[in-house]
Design a protein around this motif. Structure first.
Motif, short mmCIF file in Angstrom:
data_model
loop_
_atom_site.label_atom_id
_atom_site.label_comp_id
_atom_site.label_asym_id
_atom_site.label_seq_id
_atom_site.Cartn_x
_atom_site.Cartn_y
_atom_site.Cartn_z
N SER A 126 0.83 -1.21 0.00
CA SER A 126 0.00 0.00 0.00
C SER A 126 0.87 1.26 0.00
O SER A 126 0.59 2.23 -0.72
CB SER A 126 -0.94 0.00 1.21
OG SER A 126 -1.72 1.17 1.25
N LEU A 127 1.92 1.26 0.81
CA LEU A 127 2.84 2.40 0.83
C LEU A 127 3.47 2.63 -0.54
O LEU A 127 3.56 3.75 -1.03
CB LEU A 127 3.94 2.16 1.87
CG LEU A 127 3.57 2.28 3.34
CD1 LEU A 127 4.70 1.78 4.22
CD2 LEU A 127 3.23 3.72 3.70
N LEU A 128 3.88 1.53 -1.17
CA LEU A 128 4.49 1.63 -2.49
C LEU A 128 3.50 2.13 -3.53
O LEU A 128 3.84 2.95 -4.39
CB LEU A 128 5.05 0.26 -2.90
CG LEU A 128 6.43 -0.09 -2.34
CD1 LEU A 128 6.74 -1.56 -2.57
CD2 LEU A 128 7.49 0.78 -2.99
N ALA A 129 2.28 1.61 -3.47
CA ALA A 129 1.27 2.02 -4.45
C ALA A 129 1.01 3.52 -4.37
O ALA A 129 0.87 4.20 -5.40
CB ALA A 129 -0.02 1.24 -4.22
N ALA A 169 1.98 5.97 -7.46
CA ALA A 169 0.92 6.76 -8.10
C ALA A 169 1.38 8.19 -8.33
O ALA A 169 1.02 8.82 -9.33
CB ALA A 169 -0.35 6.73 -7.24
N LYS A 170 2.20 8.72 -7.42
CA LYS A 170 2.74 10.07 -7.59
C LYS A 170 3.71 10.15 -8.76
O LYS A 170 3.97 11.23 -9.28
CB LYS A 170 3.43 10.52 -6.30
CG LYS A 170 2.50 10.60 -5.10
CD LYS A 170 3.27 10.93 -3.83
CE LYS A 170 2.35 10.92 -2.61
NZ LYS A 170 3.10 11.18 -1.35
N GLN A 171 4.25 8.99 -9.16
CA GLN A 171 5.15 8.93 -10.31
C GLN A 171 4.41 8.54 -11.59
O GLN A 171 5.04 8.27 -12.61
CB GLN A 171 6.27 7.91 -10.04
CG GLN A 171 7.11 8.18 -8.82
CD GLN A 171 8.01 9.39 -8.98
OE1 GLN A 171 8.24 9.86 -10.10
NE2 GLN A 171 8.54 9.90 -7.88
N GLY A 172 3.09 8.49 -11.52
CA GLY A 172 2.30 8.19 -12.69
C GLY A 172 2.08 6.71 -12.95
O GLY A 172 1.63 6.33 -14.04
N PHE A 173 2.37 5.87 -11.96
CA PHE A 173 2.18 4.43 -12.13
C PHE A 173 0.80 4.01 -11.63
O PHE A 173 0.31 4.50 -10.61
CB PHE A 173 3.24 3.65 -11.34
CG PHE A 173 4.54 3.50 -12.06
CD1 PHE A 173 4.79 2.39 -12.85
CD2 PHE A 173 5.52 4.48 -11.96
CE1 PHE A 173 6.00 2.25 -13.52
CE2 PHE A 173 6.72 4.35 -12.62
CZ PHE A 173 6.96 3.23 -13.40
N ALA A 217 9.97 5.56 5.41
CA ALA A 217 11.12 6.36 4.99
C ALA A 217 11.88 5.69 3.87
O ALA A 217 12.38 6.36 2.95
CB ALA A 217 12.06 6.61 6.18
N LEU A 218 11.97 4.37 3.89
CA LEU A 218 12.68 3.66 2.82
C LEU A 218 11.93 3.79 1.49
O LEU A 218 12.54 3.98 0.43
CB LEU A 218 12.86 2.18 3.18
CG LEU A 218 13.85 1.88 4.30
CD1 LEU A 218 13.93 0.37 4.52
CD2 LEU A 218 15.22 2.44 3.99
N VAL A 219 10.61 3.67 1.54
CA VAL A 219 9.81 3.81 0.32
C VAL A 219 9.96 5.22 -0.25
O VAL A 219 10.17 5.41 -1.45
CB VAL A 219 8.33 3.48 0.60
CG1 VAL A 219 7.46 3.87 -0.59
CG2 VAL A 219 8.16 2.00 0.91
N LYS A 220 9.85 6.22 0.62
CA LYS A 220 10.02 7.61 0.19
C LYS A 220 11.40 7.82 -0.44
O LYS A 220 11.54 8.51 -1.46
CB LYS A 220 9.86 8.55 1.38
CG LYS A 220 8.45 8.71 1.90
CD LYS A 220 7.68 9.75 1.10
CE LYS A 220 6.34 10.04 1.74
NZ LYS A 220 5.57 11.05 0.97
#
Length: 214
Positions: free
Chosen positions: A75-78, A82-86, A174-177
């Protein structure tokens, strides 16, 4: 010409080590803010390979299928992707398959043997003691993007950080960010991402993204 007595030199050395230990400890306890190191593989070609449609499906490992915490990581990755257009989609219609790997393991944090100006203080992977007597942990996240049709890996990025919290769920935001602070990261392959935690939401926010000098 004067000479320092051996006891005086020893006292200076002990003070230098203590200063290094305090500075390194501060970076683990959050006094210096959050930070993560990011590494990419062949990022120059990745920028071209990632042009066009950005749809993906997550390829789970068997252990992730049975993990209670893995859906939160996805969920964090999604949210960040999404902010990167994926856009997430089903496996057969996705352009990319996304592989996620993460782990948390004990790490020994110590200081180097130099005379320790602030710039000389460092982390030694096999130092003889842990700072302040408490265990340290290294958290790592690796994302790999594969073209679904060809199976070719087109982008790989890893982020890692150290702290004194054994729970990977606390390190993951923090790692995902950090791993997606730029997409894709360009050359050079190694970067330092600094973050701060929003006092209201508790969500880490990227403050700076800078290449690490060799």
């Amino acid at each position: 010409m004067t000479h320092e007595h051996a006891p005086y030199r020893s006292e200076k050395m002990v003070k230098a080590i203590l200063i290094c230990a305090a500075l390194a400890a501060a970076s683990l306890t959050g006094c210096a803010g959050l930070s993560a190191d990011v590494h990419t593989a062949d990022a120059t070609h990745a920028a071209a390979a990632l042009q066009g449609e950005r749809t993906y499906a997550i390829a789970r490992m068997p252990s992730q299928e049975a993990s209670a915490e893995h859906p939160r990581f996805e969920s964090l990755l999604a949210d960040e992707l999404a902010k990167q257009g994926f856009a997430a989609t089903t496996g057969q219609s996705a352009r990319y398959l996304l592989s996620i790997a993460y782990d948390t393991r004990p790490a020994t944090i110590g200081v180097g043997e130099k005379g320790c100006m602030a710039s000389d203080c460092g982390r030694a992977p096999d130092a003889p003691f842990s700072l302040l007597g408490g265990p340290a942990y290294r958290h790592a996240l690796t994302l790999r993007f594969f073209e679904r049709v060809s199976g070719q890996e087109v982008y790989k990025v890893s982020a890692s950080s150290s702290d004194r919290d054994a729970d990977p769920q606390h390190a993951m935001p923090a790692l995902v960010k950090s791993a997606l602070a730029r997409f894709p990261f360009d050359a050079p392959p190694d970067w330092r991402v600094k973050l701060r935690t929003d006092e209201t939401s508790g969500v880490p926010k990227v403050v700076s993204v800078k290449p690490l000098q060799p």
